[in-house]
Design an enzyme around this catalytic site. Structure first.
Site, PDB file in Angstrom:
ATOM      1  CB  SER A 298      -0.276 -23.179 -22.489  1.00 32.96           C
ATOM      2  OG  SER A 298      -1.310 -22.253 -22.792  1.00 32.96           O
TER       3      SER A 298
ATOM      4  CB  ALA B  18      -4.098 -24.779 -17.771  1.00 26.66           C
ATOM      5  CE1 TYR B  19      -5.421 -19.440 -24.239  1.00 25.52           C
ATOM      6  CE2 TYR B  19      -5.098 -17.448 -22.930  1.00 25.52           C
ATOM      7  CZ  TYR B  19      -5.288 -18.065 -24.156  1.00 25.52           C
ATOM      8  OH  TYR B  19      -5.339 -17.307 -25.292  1.00 25.52           O
ATOM      9  CB  SER B  20      -1.623 -17.804 -17.662  1.00 22.81           C
ATOM     10  OG  SER B  20      -2.855 -17.112 -17.584  1.00 22.81           O
TER      11      SER B  20
END
Length: 256
Positions: free
Chosen positions: A166, A162-164
């Site tokens: 985004s 999710a972080y990557s």
């Protein structure tokens, strides 16, 4: 790595007056990187509008504003911009420094709510910000925007989908907006840090921290003042021919 092999951190002296009469909006101003950038900008003469989910504590005698801002709410973005223009009549720069770590889990175990929330804050929150500030800057014929991406957005960190994603989306958003506004005196760039001494880093497991640090050739975690120095340059008038770029701030770590 033996700390004795590491080069000492230099002194980052401010450039007095570089931001005189400039108004700069900062999101995520209570975070480790955001607060360091706010301090640097203020020391260089900027009027800083510092925002976070909970309004940051202002400095005594500060001429700027400290406001609460939920970056996922377009209405709050509009209110903040109305307040800036009503009080100062201008907005010269914006630093989008907000962010959420998101779930640390394999892709096939990613919780939907964690995925959605991470993208809503990290990516869509910046879209709302661009939609709020760009019309003001186009009308003025000048603007500087810097957005906090991540080295994870270049390569995709395992167990951080999710972080990557985004941050990868943010890099693409920045490039697109930069091309659309290049002829209006507006520069838009991203900074892609690796490991920095922030609360976000503390949210990672010790195993993840050790693995990530092993990939940094300098062998150390970045200091927020190093981010602030680069962000200040990108927000200055000197960054006149730099737009649509993502600058790695990674201690030598390369995308793999």
């Amino acid at each position: 790595m033996d700390d004795r092999t590491l080069a000492p951190l230099p002194d980052f002296s401010p450039w007095p007056g570089r931001f005189a009469q400039r108004v700069v909006l900062v999101t995520g101003a209570s975070g480790g990187l955001g607060s360091a950038a706010v301090e640097r900008l203020r020391r260089e003469g900027a009027v800083v509008v510092a925002t976070d989910v909970v309004a940051p504590v202002g400095e005594p005698g500060d001429d700027g504003l400290s406001q609460g801002l939920d970056v996922t709410d377009p209405g709050q973005w509009s209110q903040v911009l109305e307040g800036i223009l009503g009080r100062f009549g201008r907005l010269d720069g914006a630093l989008f420094c907000h962010g959420l770590q998101g779930p640390e889990t394999p892709v096939d175990q990613m919780p939907r709510d964690g995925w959605n929330r991470t993208l809503e804050i990290n990516l869509t929150g910046c879209l709302h910000g661009l939609q709020a500030v760009l019309p003001v800057m186009r009308e003025a014929g000048y603007g500087r925007i810097a957005m906090l991406a991540s080295i994870a957005g270049r390569e995709g960190n395992p167990n951080m989908a999710a972080y990557s994603v985004s941050k990868a989306g943010l890099i693409a958003l920045g490039k697109t907006a930069a091309k659309e506004n290049a002829r209006h005196g507006i520069s838009i760039n991203c900074v892609a840090p690796s490991m920095f001494q922030t609360p976000l880093l503390a949210a990672l497991s010790p195993e993840r921290n050790a693995e990530l640090l092993s990939r940094v050739p300098m062998g150390r975690v970045g200091d927020p003042t190093e981010f602030a120095a680069l962000a200040a340059w990108l927000l200055s008038s000197e960054a006149s021919y730099m737009t649509g770029q993502t600058l790695d701030l990674s201690g030598g770590r390369n995308s793999a």
